[in-house]
Write a protein that holds these residues in place. Structure first.
Motif, PDB file in Angstrom:
ATOM      1  N   GLN A  29      43.587  23.416  54.242  1.00 53.99           N
ATOM      2  CA  GLN A  29      45.002  23.536  53.882  1.00 53.99           C
ATOM      3  C   GLN A  29      45.176  23.494  52.370  1.00 53.99           C
ATOM      4  O   GLN A  29      45.974  24.261  51.809  1.00 53.99           O
ATOM      5  N   ARG A  30      44.415  22.636  51.682  1.00 50.12           N
ATOM      6  CA  ARG A  30      44.474  22.577  50.217  1.00 50.12           C
ATOM      7  C   ARG A  30      43.990  23.896  49.602  1.00 50.12           C
ATOM      8  O   ARG A  30      44.579  24.385  48.643  1.00 50.12           O
ATOM      9  N   GLU A  31      42.931  24.458  50.175  1.00 54.91           N
ATOM     10  CA  GLU A  31      42.437  25.738  49.661  1.00 54.91           C
ATOM     11  C   GLU A  31      43.475  26.842  49.832  1.00 54.91           C
ATOM     12  O   GLU A  31      43.723  27.616  48.900  1.00 54.91           O
ATOM     13  N   ILE A  32      44.070  26.921  51.002  1.00 57.95           N
ATOM     14  CA  ILE A  32      45.060  27.970  51.261  1.00 57.95           C
ATOM     15  C   ILE A  32      46.265  27.791  50.343  1.00 57.95           C
ATOM     16  O   ILE A  32      46.764  28.762  49.762  1.00 57.95           O
ATOM     17  N   ASN A  33      46.710  26.556  50.179  1.00 60.31           N
ATOM     18  CA  ASN A  33      47.805  26.305  49.237  1.00 60.31           C
ATOM     19  C   ASN A  33      47.379  26.679  47.820  1.00 60.31           C
ATOM     20  O   ASN A  33      48.174  27.231  47.054  1.00 60.31           O
ATOM     21  N   GLY A  34      46.124  26.405  47.476  1.00 63.49           N
ATOM     22  CA  GLY A  34      45.598  26.781  46.167  1.00 63.49           C
ATOM     23  C   GLY A  34      45.568  28.290  45.975  1.00 63.49           C
ATOM     24  O   GLY A  34      45.862  28.798  44.884  1.00 63.49           O
ATOM     25  N   LEU A  35      45.223  29.023  47.046  1.00 64.64           N
ATOM     26  CA  LEU A  35      45.227  30.483  46.973  1.00 64.64           C
ATOM     27  C   LEU A  35      46.635  31.011  46.736  1.00 64.64           C
ATOM     28  O   LEU A  35      46.850  31.900  45.899  1.00 64.64           O
ATOM     29  N   MET A  36      47.591  30.455  47.449  1.00 65.70           N
ATOM     30  CA  MET A  36      48.968  30.925  47.285  1.00 65.70           C
ATOM     31  C   MET A  36      49.520  30.527  45.917  1.00 65.70           C
ATOM     32  O   MET A  36      50.249  31.292  45.287  1.00 65.70           O
ATOM     33  N   GLN A  37      49.134  29.348  45.444  1.00 67.08           N
ATOM     34  CA  GLN A  37      49.559  28.909  44.111  1.00 67.08           C
ATOM     35  C   GLN A  37      48.937  29.798  43.033  1.00 67.08           C
ATOM     36  O   GLN A  37      49.595  30.156  42.059  1.00 67.08           O
ATOM     37  N   ALA A  38      47.668  30.173  43.226  1.00 68.53           N
ATOM     38  CA  ALA A  38      47.004  31.071  42.279  1.00 68.53           C
ATOM     39  C   ALA A  38      47.743  32.404  42.206  1.00 68.53           C
ATOM     40  O   ALA A  38      47.933  32.957  41.115  1.00 68.53           O
ATOM     41  N   LEU A  39      48.171  32.923  43.340  1.00 70.05           N
ATOM     42  CA  LEU A  39      48.938  34.166  43.345  1.00 70.05           C
ATOM     43  C   LEU A  39      50.255  33.977  42.615  1.00 70.05           C
ATOM     44  O   LEU A  39      50.601  34.766  41.730  1.00 70.05           O
ATOM     45  N   GLU A  40      50.976  32.929  42.955  1.00 71.82           N
ATOM     46  CA  GLU A  40      52.287  32.690  42.352  1.00 71.82           C
ATOM     47  C   GLU A  40      52.193  32.547  40.836  1.00 71.82           C
ATOM     48  O   GLU A  40      53.047  33.041  40.105  1.00 71.82           O
ATOM     49  N   ASN A  41      51.140  31.901  40.354  1.00 71.72           N
ATOM     50  CA  ASN A  41      50.978  31.658  38.918  1.00 71.72           C
ATOM     51  C   ASN A  41      50.289  32.802  38.182  1.00 71.72           C
ATOM     52  O   ASN A  41      50.161  32.748  36.957  1.00 71.72           O
ATOM     53  N   SER A  42      49.836  33.806  38.905  1.00 68.18           N
ATOM     54  CA  SER A  42      49.002  34.851  38.319  1.00 68.18           C
ATOM     55  C   SER A  42      49.756  35.842  37.432  1.00 68.18           C
ATOM     56  O   SER A  42      49.155  36.459  36.558  1.00 68.18           O
ATOM     57  N   GLY A  43      51.032  36.023  37.691  1.00 68.14           N
ATOM     58  CA  GLY A  43      51.757  37.063  36.995  1.00 68.14           C
ATOM     59  C   GLY A  43      51.424  38.453  37.515  1.00 68.14           C
ATOM     60  O   GLY A  43      51.874  39.463  36.969  1.00 68.14           O
ATOM     61  N   ASN A 101      47.715  42.448  34.956  1.00 70.61           N
ATOM     62  CA  ASN A 101      47.615  43.049  33.624  1.00 70.61           C
ATOM     63  C   ASN A 101      46.164  43.123  33.168  1.00 70.61           C
ATOM     64  O   ASN A 101      45.439  42.140  33.241  1.00 70.61           O
ATOM     65  N   GLY A 102      45.772  44.314  32.716  1.00 62.29           N
ATOM     66  CA  GLY A 102      44.446  44.503  32.158  1.00 62.29           C
ATOM     67  C   GLY A 102      43.314  44.571  33.164  1.00 62.29           C
ATOM     68  O   GLY A 102      42.149  44.647  32.788  1.00 62.29           O
ATOM     69  N   VAL A 103      43.630  44.523  34.458  1.00 64.22           N
ATOM     70  CA  VAL A 103      42.606  44.560  35.504  1.00 64.22           C
ATOM     71  C   VAL A 103      42.960  45.705  36.459  1.00 64.22           C
ATOM     72  O   VAL A 103      44.126  45.845  36.847  1.00 64.22           O
ATOM     73  N   PRO A 104      41.980  46.518  36.854  1.00 67.42           N
ATOM     74  CA  PRO A 104      42.295  47.587  37.802  1.00 67.42           C
ATOM     75  C   PRO A 104      42.870  47.037  39.114  1.00 67.42           C
ATOM     76  O   PRO A 104      42.491  45.950  39.563  1.00 67.42           O
ATOM     77  N   GLU A 105      43.793  47.782  39.696  1.00 69.47           N
ATOM     78  CA  GLU A 105      44.369  47.423  41.000  1.00 69.47           C
ATOM     79  C   GLU A 105      43.230  47.247  42.000  1.00 69.47           C
ATOM     80  O   GLU A 105      42.248  47.975  41.975  1.00 69.47           O
ATOM     81  N   GLN A 106      43.379  46.264  42.872  1.00 69.79           N
ATOM     82  CA  GLN A 106      42.341  46.021  43.868  1.00 69.79           C
ATOM     83  C   GLN A 106      42.956  45.593  45.198  1.00 69.79           C
ATOM     84  O   GLN A 106      44.120  45.201  45.250  1.00 69.79           O
ATOM     85  N   ASP A 107      42.157  45.695  46.252  1.00 66.83           N
ATOM     86  CA  ASP A 107      42.607  45.198  47.555  1.00 66.83           C
ATOM     87  C   ASP A 107      42.863  43.702  47.446  1.00 66.83           C
ATOM     88  O   ASP A 107      42.104  42.973  46.787  1.00 66.83           O
ATOM     89  N   ALA A 108      43.916  43.252  48.101  1.00 61.82           N
ATOM     90  CA  ALA A 108      44.265  41.838  48.065  1.00 61.82           C
ATOM     91  C   ALA A 108      43.150  40.971  48.644  1.00 61.82           C
ATOM     92  O   ALA A 108      42.916  39.860  48.155  1.00 61.82           O
ATOM     93  N   SER A 109      42.452  41.458  49.656  1.00 61.11           N
ATOM     94  CA  SER A 109      41.375  40.653  50.246  1.00 61.11           C
ATOM     95  C   SER A 109      40.316  40.324  49.201  1.00 61.11           C
ATOM     96  O   SER A 109      39.852  39.183  49.122  1.00 61.11           O
ATOM     97  N   ALA A 110      39.936  41.304  48.375  1.00 58.84           N
ATOM     98  CA  ALA A 110      38.940  41.053  47.326  1.00 58.84           C
ATOM     99  C   ALA A 110      39.482  40.064  46.297  1.00 58.84           C
ATOM    100  O   ALA A 110      38.763  39.158  45.853  1.00 58.84           O
ATOM    101  N   TRP A 111      40.755  40.216  45.929  1.00 56.44           N
ATOM    102  CA  TRP A 111      41.371  39.313  44.956  1.00 56.44           C
ATOM    103  C   TRP A 111      41.377  37.877  45.485  1.00 56.44           C
ATOM    104  O   TRP A 111      41.003  36.945  44.779  1.00 56.44           O
ATOM    105  N   PHE A 112      41.785  37.709  46.737  1.00 59.01           N
ATOM    106  CA  PHE A 112      41.844  36.364  47.313  1.00 59.01           C
ATOM    107  C   PHE A 112      40.454  35.763  47.494  1.00 59.01           C
ATOM    108  O   PHE A 112      40.271  34.556  47.290  1.00 59.01           O
ATOM    109  N   LEU A 113      39.478  36.559  47.879  1.00 55.97           N
ATOM    110  CA  LEU A 113      38.112  36.028  48.002  1.00 55.97           C
ATOM    111  C   LEU A 113      37.582  35.568  46.651  1.00 55.97           C
ATOM    112  O   LEU A 113      36.886  34.543  46.561  1.00 55.97           O
ATOM    113  N   GLN A 114      37.914  36.295  45.596  1.00 56.22           N
ATOM    114  CA  GLN A 114      37.517  35.884  44.245  1.00 56.22           C
ATOM    115  C   GLN A 114      38.189  34.553  43.880  1.00 56.22           C
ATOM    116  O   GLN A 114      37.553  33.653  43.328  1.00 56.22           O
TER     117      GLN A 114
END
Length: 124
Positions: A29-43, A101-114
């Motif tokens: 649950q902490r990881e999933i919340n961290g993933l969603m927080q990373a998205l929200e803070n990513s810009g 910004n500054g990164v090529p568009e990518q599939d969300a699955s790859a972004w979240f796995l990273q």
């Protein structure tokens, strides 16, 4: 007839003995919340079904999908969250995209796995 009855009993026992998906652990649950927080803070921007959304709106959408999966015991790992909620539209089947910004568009699955690899990396 006895053979059919024995088969039915064996099949019933097999179903009962199948492991049920458990609720995600506190760590997951902490990881999933961290993933969603990373998205929200990513810009970053998040594309679903051909339209782009800001990261805050994307997080809200993914939270609703996650809540749906939780109610049905359909997610018990961060990888399942990515696969079942954060990778593609449940309605159209189209893959979600992330554009930062500054990164090529990518599939969300790859972004979240990273992002998950970053969350799991040892501090330091």
């Amino acid at each position: 007839m006895k053979l059919i009855r024995n088969f039915m009993v064996a099949a019933s026992l097999a179903v009962v003995m199948l492991p049920a998906d458990a609720a995600p652990s506190a760590a997951t649950q902490r990881e999933i919340n961290g993933l969603m927080q990373a998205l929200e803070n990513s810009g970053c921007r998040f594309q679903r079904n051909g339209s782009w959304y800001d990261a805050v709106a994307a997080r809200g959408h993914l939270q609703r999908k996650y809540d749906y999966l939780l109610k049905r015991d359909l997610v018990d790992s961060s990888e399942q969250f990515i696969e079942r909620a954060a990778s593609r539209s449940s309605m159209s089947g189209k893959a979600y995209k992330v554009s930062c910004n500054g990164v090529p568009e990518q599939d969300a699955s790859a972004w979240f796995l990273q992002q998950l690899r970053r969350l799991r990396a040892p501090a330091g």
